[in-house]
Design a protein around this motif. Structure first.
Motif, PDB file in Angstrom:
ATOM      1  N   LEU A 165       0.938  -1.179  -0.184  1.00  0.00           N
ATOM      2  CA  LEU A 165       0.025  -0.165  -0.082  1.00  0.00           C
ATOM      3  C   LEU A 165       0.887   1.324   0.001  1.00  0.00           C
ATOM      4  O   LEU A 165       0.545   2.299  -0.371  1.00  0.00           O
ATOM      5  CB  LEU A 165      -1.014   0.128   1.350  1.00  0.00           C
ATOM      6  CG  LEU A 165      -1.994  -1.125   1.313  1.00  0.00           C
ATOM      7  CD1 LEU A 165      -2.633  -1.226   2.677  1.00  0.00           C
ATOM      8  CD2 LEU A 165      -3.020  -1.078   0.204  1.00  0.00           C
ATOM      9  N   GLY A 166       2.036   1.286   0.530  1.00  0.00           N
ATOM     10  CA  GLY A 166       2.963   2.494   0.561  1.00  0.00           C
ATOM     11  C   GLY A 166       4.109   2.096   1.450  1.00  0.00           C
ATOM     12  O   GLY A 166       4.519   1.063   1.719  1.00  0.00           O
ATOM     13  N   LEU A 167       5.018   3.096   1.394  1.00  0.00           N
ATOM     14  CA  LEU A 167       6.164   3.011   2.317  1.00  0.00           C
ATOM     15  C   LEU A 167       5.982   3.050   3.851  1.00  0.00           C
ATOM     16  O   LEU A 167       5.195   4.029   4.298  1.00  0.00           O
ATOM     17  CB  LEU A 167       7.361   4.198   1.919  1.00  0.00           C
ATOM     18  CG  LEU A 167       7.961   3.936   0.457  1.00  0.00           C
ATOM     19  CD1 LEU A 167       9.137   4.977   0.598  1.00  0.00           C
ATOM     20  CD2 LEU A 167       8.705   2.524   0.480  1.00  0.00           C
ATOM     21  N   PRO A 168       6.725   2.401   4.444  1.00  0.00           N
ATOM     22  CA  PRO A 168       6.436   2.323   5.810  1.00  0.00           C
ATOM     23  C   PRO A 168       7.035   3.672   6.484  1.00  0.00           C
ATOM     24  O   PRO A 168       7.855   4.160   6.158  1.00  0.00           O
ATOM     25  CB  PRO A 168       7.274   1.000   6.563  1.00  0.00           C
ATOM     26  CG  PRO A 168       8.020   0.872   5.412  1.00  0.00           C
ATOM     27  CD  PRO A 168       7.714   1.426   4.220  1.00  0.00           C
ATOM     28  N   ASN A 169       6.139   4.216   7.592  1.00  0.00           N
ATOM     29  CA  ASN A 169       6.681   5.393   8.073  1.00  0.00           C
ATOM     30  C   ASN A 169       7.345   4.870   9.494  1.00  0.00           C
ATOM     31  O   ASN A 169       7.536   3.490   9.624  1.00  0.00           O
ATOM     32  CB  ASN A 169       5.696   6.287   8.542  1.00  0.00           C
ATOM     33  CG  ASN A 169       4.657   5.667   9.376  1.00  0.00           C
ATOM     34  OD1 ASN A 169       4.656   4.706  10.230  1.00  0.00           O
ATOM     35  ND2 ASN A 169       3.502   6.334   9.236  1.00  0.00           N
ATOM     36  N   ARG A 170       7.838   5.519  10.544  1.00  0.00           N
ATOM     37  CA  ARG A 170       8.309   5.280  11.655  1.00  0.00           C
ATOM     38  C   ARG A 170       7.645   4.166  12.485  1.00  0.00           C
ATOM     39  O   ARG A 170       8.197   3.213  12.962  1.00  0.00           O
ATOM     40  CB  ARG A 170       8.718   6.309  12.583  1.00  0.00           C
ATOM     41  CG  ARG A 170       9.859   6.530  13.500  1.00  0.00           C
ATOM     42  CD  ARG A 170       9.647   8.028  13.835  1.00  0.00           C
ATOM     43  NE  ARG A 170      10.991   8.051  14.781  1.00  0.00           N
ATOM     44  CZ  ARG A 170      10.797   7.839  16.145  1.00  0.00           C
ATOM     45  NH1 ARG A 170       9.564   7.342  16.793  1.00  0.00           N
ATOM     46  NH2 ARG A 170      11.801   7.862  17.070  1.00  0.00           N
ATOM     47  N   ASP A 171       6.269   4.371  12.746  1.00  0.00           N
ATOM     48  CA  ASP A 171       5.460   3.620  13.403  1.00  0.00           C
ATOM     49  C   ASP A 171       5.401   2.172  12.747  1.00  0.00           C
ATOM     50  O   ASP A 171       5.328   1.273  13.434  1.00  0.00           O
ATOM     51  CB  ASP A 171       3.847   4.297  13.784  1.00  0.00           C
ATOM     52  CG  ASP A 171       4.213   5.456  14.761  1.00  0.00           C
ATOM     53  OD1 ASP A 171       5.226   5.699  15.360  1.00  0.00           O
ATOM     54  OD2 ASP A 171       3.064   6.259  14.594  1.00  0.00           O
ATOM     55  N   ASP A 172       5.419   2.197  11.483  1.00  0.00           N
ATOM     56  CA  ASP A 172       5.058   1.003  10.695  1.00  0.00           C
ATOM     57  C   ASP A 172       6.503   0.113  11.033  1.00  0.00           C
ATOM     58  O   ASP A 172       6.336  -1.151  10.924  1.00  0.00           O
ATOM     59  CB  ASP A 172       4.902   1.323   9.306  1.00  0.00           C
ATOM     60  CG  ASP A 172       3.493   1.969   8.998  1.00  0.00           C
ATOM     61  OD1 ASP A 172       2.690   1.787   9.518  1.00  0.00           O
ATOM     62  OD2 ASP A 172       3.792   2.844   8.026  1.00  0.00           O
ATOM     63  N   VAL A 173       7.563   1.066  10.945  1.00  0.00           N
ATOM     64  CA  VAL A 173       9.000   0.110  11.036  1.00  0.00           C
ATOM     65  C   VAL A 173       8.687  -0.510  12.550  1.00  0.00           C
ATOM     66  O   VAL A 173       9.138  -1.776  12.666  1.00  0.00           O
ATOM     67  CB  VAL A 173      10.032   1.178  11.169  1.00  0.00           C
ATOM     68  CG1 VAL A 173      11.273   0.452  11.646  1.00  0.00           C
ATOM     69  CG2 VAL A 173      10.117   1.643   9.658  1.00  0.00           C
ATOM     70  N   LYS A 174       8.329   0.108  13.510  1.00  0.00           N
ATOM     71  CA  LYS A 174       8.373  -0.523  14.707  1.00  0.00           C
ATOM     72  C   LYS A 174       7.144  -1.714  14.776  1.00  0.00           C
ATOM     73  O   LYS A 174       7.764  -2.731  15.261  1.00  0.00           O
ATOM     74  CB  LYS A 174       7.944   0.413  16.002  1.00  0.00           C
ATOM     75  CG  LYS A 174       7.546  -0.230  17.335  1.00  0.00           C
ATOM     76  CD  LYS A 174       7.161   1.023  18.240  1.00  0.00           C
ATOM     77  CE  LYS A 174       6.632   0.149  19.769  1.00  0.00           C
ATOM     78  NZ  LYS A 174       6.105   1.105  20.648  1.00  0.00           N
ATOM     79  N   THR A 175       6.137  -1.443  14.218  1.00  0.00           N
ATOM     80  CA  THR A 175       5.031  -2.597  14.360  1.00  0.00           C
ATOM     81  C   THR A 175       5.738  -3.826  13.526  1.00  0.00           C
ATOM     82  O   THR A 175       5.451  -4.705  13.947  1.00  0.00           O
ATOM     83  CB  THR A 175       3.985  -2.029  13.656  1.00  0.00           C
ATOM     84  OG1 THR A 175       3.407  -1.121  14.360  1.00  0.00           O
ATOM     85  CG2 THR A 175       2.740  -3.129  13.754  1.00  0.00           C
ATOM     86  N   GLY A 176       6.349  -3.574  12.461  1.00  0.00           N
ATOM     87  CA  GLY A 176       7.067  -4.641  11.604  1.00  0.00           C
ATOM     88  C   GLY A 176       8.097  -5.447  12.489  1.00  0.00           C
ATOM     89  O   GLY A 176       8.072  -6.630  12.461  1.00  0.00           O
ATOM     90  N   VAL A 177       8.774  -4.555  13.099  1.00  0.00           N
ATOM     91  CA  VAL A 177       9.912  -5.333  13.742  1.00  0.00           C
ATOM     92  C   VAL A 177       9.432  -6.033  14.962  1.00  0.00           C
ATOM     93  O   VAL A 177       9.850  -7.342  15.254  1.00  0.00           O
ATOM     94  CB  VAL A 177      10.901  -4.162  14.673  1.00  0.00           C
ATOM     95  CG1 VAL A 177      11.911  -4.879  15.307  1.00  0.00           C
ATOM     96  CG2 VAL A 177      11.613  -3.620  13.064  1.00  0.00           C
ATOM     97  N   ILE A 178       8.693  -5.638  15.722  1.00  0.00           N
ATOM     98  CA  ILE A 178       7.984  -6.203  16.955  1.00  0.00           C
ATOM     99  C   ILE A 178       7.283  -7.401  16.551  1.00  0.00           C
ATOM    100  O   ILE A 178       7.313  -8.706  16.806  1.00  0.00           O
ATOM    101  CB  ILE A 178       6.884  -5.352  17.783  1.00  0.00           C
ATOM    102  CG1 ILE A 178       7.776  -4.156  18.202  1.00  0.00           C
ATOM    103  CG2 ILE A 178       6.148  -6.117  18.781  1.00  0.00           C
ATOM    104  CD1 ILE A 178       8.327  -4.304  19.591  1.00  0.00           C
ATOM    105  N   THR A 179       6.388  -7.232  15.539  1.00  0.00           N
ATOM    106  CA  THR A 179       5.627  -8.434  14.779  1.00  0.00           C
ATOM    107  C   THR A 179       6.781  -9.356  14.711  1.00  0.00           C
ATOM    108  O   THR A 179       6.489 -10.682  14.727  1.00  0.00           O
ATOM    109  CB  THR A 179       5.085  -8.086  13.679  1.00  0.00           C
ATOM    110  OG1 THR A 179       3.981  -7.157  14.085  1.00  0.00           O
ATOM    111  CG2 THR A 179       3.887  -9.011  13.248  1.00  0.00           C
TER     112      THR A 179
END
Lengths: 565, 565
Positions: free
Chosen positions: A435-449
């Motif tokens: 859908l789009g490029l990850p922002n800072r929060d998405d990076v965190k969610t991705g890493v934790i997941t």
């Protein structure tokens, strides 16, 4: 260590006492501590970068020489830089002359391992993993594990990728033509390693690619990976058919000199495999794969990455860059999983693995993508068999295609499963995937997941000590040590804020209940009553015996048990 | 159908033409449509409730009678209602006199199925599942599937739970002593079914339990489940040792008359199993399990739910309430998974399953909880073997304990896996699990996460037609039909808003690129070029042939391919 006040960074020495390997120590309210390895590094001022931790180790081996290196060109930073006459945000920190092998002998961890040499990098990794250093050396020698450490990325803290070790997580960052700045990308890097990313790939395809990468590498304590074809494509104005081996080789050397630790090379996208994708639901979805497929079609020639593969090996061997053999024909939909295009390419990646190993170059192999759950295991089984145990590095895979916006979850399902069966590193997927490029929060969610998926796999594999973390948290939960439960969480901030949403009062963090049952009744409390009555160290037999006594006692009192109505 | 403008509710008739089964139809921009079954119901004014869809079917069978029913007591709504002299927010909609079996013959779907009777409920389910009605009847007759439909919940749209059918998802709602109101709970119900919950459990333990449940049932088109021991406990001032069979039976009848479709009954928590939990990391974590364990310990008597189980069966048979046999001794930590306490209880649940079937009462069996990924399959395998194929209904399981705040994800990993191996219904877990009560947003996140896990399992099982949804979305993605990609998403709202974060312009929704690669280069576009050259319907052989011709062409032009450097 700013994520939680109970966390501190501690340095653990190796046996020889000359290394200091960072761990995150969680101080618990019952006086115990819990340590886990830490990827955050010592912290850096982005303008200055990190100290060169490995410089002395590299120098000490006496097999590299510094040299003038390639001159940076304006085009390295893209067409806008050429127009402007300068890159934006030039790197102002120290510039070290690049190093490379002095002679023809490879300076790779694989070469050392095969020669029976135990490097500082191997010892560092052994402390980090809590394992014997001989396991590290022998797995690297056999090609079943890699330690991606370019001699020009002396800032990095060594880390190992292999199925006998903890499952690792990669976070992708990088700008694109429509978004992002250098500062944002460095911030994403820092955010990713704060939350536990083991490696970071800079996949920039937009402005100032060279300079962005310089900032990222100089500030990164974790291995940095790239896909050099993206930058090469920018150098030829985005026109795939204009690519040449010469432009590509020059880009690879540019990145070797900067200190990139591993590079994705789509050398398995062979001319004859391209038509195999024509009947697919989603064709070719890998950017690198489609660039090379586009080139092959335009020229009716074999992929130059394949035909020049040995030259690439020679270059990588001089810097100790590891291959991440790209799966350019990976499926982009569950419908296309495990098809002939994908598996044909995998056979070629197996061939290339052996060729790289002849040069003592470290290799991992990339995998899908989108795979229904029943076909996941086959992916890792075939890769491990065909590629002689070279580490597998997969993107997810997504177990279904119906949930854009939740693809960190659809893919975590596949990721945990594939890692349990032997994948060594997982490439994260963020909620923005597709859908789009990850922002800072998405990076965190991705890493934790992905950290939780990787850990679930470690536990499922019975990796030594992996379940200790779960047990520490579960014990804290059972004993109503709320603060410890937060501190031990993968994401203490979110755990505490969720708790506080319903019970914000300070004393609720020491209360022997929670908002699920309320103060009047609590299942955990009843369990503790059971334990008090029967003791927690009872074996089953003891317990049964204890129960018998209770029953006897009870029967003496004249009651009726085990009687049907 | 407010979640997306491209969605409409369509009614599909059965073969006889007297039923109208709702589906969500997604209208695509290429003129195609995609239908999937819909749990949202026709929509209701909460103050009025839903029309009694099944009233005529139930009446038509001529085997139930209406009667005066139990008088509602103040204590049904808890101690505060007694203090106040009234419940809050009394139900003001229509009150129907309760129905129950006229004679001793059970009025359950299982009894009908075993007698070879095909009910409207079975036909409705067959349309919904797109399967033969005989499959529905035979699976219900064999106990391998249930259709939870209390004769007093005539508002419900029948739904089937069994491994041969689509994997279902339950959403838990309900207040607790520290939070929530009736209106909030009804809103959570509506939110849960809007996003696809197949059943909803009202787990209220706080104020106005009876009245909250009345509002929920009257507005629910999906089966409603409860755990009656929670309300019974409230009636004895929250003191587990004060519970009696009489208080419990009265509560069950109260709920049967209201229309609860299935009830969790912790009849497998036997006195002799309780000590088996003493050595666990987290003891007993099920509220119902710990209430019954507490009662057993306090009285040194066998669990009254076990000793009175046949009486319960007789009651359930008169209303067609299904058992959800509770796993009161389920593990609360991965450390406690598949232990003797858990498996001992499962053996008892298997015994109780057979006993319920002797009464023609429908049964499903509940399962864990917290299980490392390598032990997940064993749970469903043992349950299916021991319980003669009765549907399994699991809570997650969580594959790791380290990520409070992300337990919808840790559990979706286990849920997809256990469902792939045969679990029929998944109980959702929200991000608030272990930390607090879910709010409206958490309910949505939990439902979406579990719908994707259930669907991943359907695809992995090769359930007929399951992958069509994935393929429709993947095709839309490949063809740059952004609007269709959103409309087909499990959560169109989130998908579209994520896309718009980086590319908000209206024309970006019809653009042949996205923010990941930017407009200059797009892998999907290159794939389409491949397809144009080679055709999408090529078999592998055709493709290889096509390639050969190209190669021949190419060689005639004097170029060199497949030549090593």
């Amino acid at each position: 260590m700013t994520v939680h006040p109970a966390h501190t960074r501690v340095l653990r020495p190796d046996e020889a006492g000359d290394l200091a390997v960072p761990f995150t120590r969680v101080a618990l309210t019952n006086g115990e501590t819990f340590d886990r390895y830490c990827t955050e590094g010592p912290g850096s001022d982005p303008e200055v970068g990190l100290p060169p931790l490995r410089a002395a180790w590299i120098e000490g081996r006496g097999d590299v020489t510094s040299y003038d290196g390639r001159e940076t060109q304006l085009l390295d930073n893209g067409r806008s830089a050429v127009r402007r006459g300068a890159a934006q945000g030039e790197w102002r920190g120290a510039r070290r002359a690049p190093l490379r092998a002095s002679g023809t002998a490879p300076v790779t961890q694989m070469a050392y391992a095969r020669a029976g040499i135990v490097t500082e990098e191997m010892r560092y990794v052994a402390v980090r993993e809590g394992c014997d250093v001989e396991l590290v050396r022998s797995e690297v020698a056999a090609g079943r594990a890699i330690i991606p450490v370019n001699v020009n990325h002396s800032e990095s803290e060594p880390m190992i990728i292999g199925r006998r070790f903890l499952v690792k997580v990669n976070a992708n960052i990088g700008n694109s033509a429509v978004t992002s700045s250098i500062a944002e990308e460095v911030d994403k890097l820092t955010h990713a390693i704060t939350w536990g990313a083991d490696t970071v790939m800079d996949l920039s395809t937009g402005e100032d690619i060279h300079t962005t990468r310089e900032w990222i590498i100089r500030n990164s304590p974790v291995p940095i990976g790239t896909v050099p074809i993206y930058q090469a494509l920018e150098k030829v104005n985005g026109e795939a058919d204009k690519l040449t081996w010469e432009v590509f080789r020059d880009t690879v050397i540019e990145q070797c000199e900067q200190g990139v630790d591993y590079m994705t090379i789509h050398a398995g996208v062979l001319l004859r495999y391209v038509p195999l994708t024509a009947g697919r639901v989603t064709g070719i979805v890998s950017r690198g794969g489609s660039i090379m497929a586009g080139w092959c079609l335009a020229h009716h020639e074999e992929n130059f990455l394949y035909t020049h593969f040995d030259e690439l090996c020679e270059i990588f061997a001089r810097y100790d860059v590891a291959f991440s053999l790209g799966d350019g024909l990976r499926p982009g939909a569950t419908a296309d999983a495990n098809d002939e295009a994908q598996l044909s390419e995998l056979r070629t990646l197996a061939e290339l693995t052996s060729r790289a190993w002849e040069h003592d170059v470290q290799v991992m192999v990339e995998g899908p993508g989108h795979v229904p759950l029943n076909l996941v295991e086959e992916n890792v089984r075939l890769q491990q068999e065909w590629c002689h145990g070279a580490p597998f590095y997969t993107l997810g895979p997504l177990a279904t295609d119906i949930a854009p916006g939740y693809d960190h979850i659809t893919s975590a399902i596949g990721a945990a499963t594939i890692a349990m069966h032997g994948t060594a590193m997982l490439c994260y997927v963020t909620p923005k995937e597709h859908l789009g490029l990850p922002n800072r929060d998405d990076v965190k969610t991705g890493v934790i997941t992905y950290k939780l998926a990787a850990h679930a796999a470690d536990v499922a594999k019975g990796h030594p000590g992996a379940r200790d973390w779960d047990d520490a948290l579960s014990k804290a939960r059972f004993e109503f040590r709320w603060r410890d439960q937060f501190a031990l969480s993968l994401d203490p901030v979110t755990a505490e804020s969720f708790h506080d949403e319903t019970l914000p009062a300070e004393n609720a963090k020491t209360a022997h209940f929670c908002s699920m049952c309320g103060p009047k009744f609590c299942s955990m409390r009843i369990s503790q009553d059971v334990r008090e009555r029967f003791g927690s160290d009872l074996s089953t037999e003891d317990a049964a015996l204890g129960m018998k006594e209770k029953s006897a006692e009870f029967l003496e009192l004249g009651a009726s048990v085990y009687v049907e109505p």
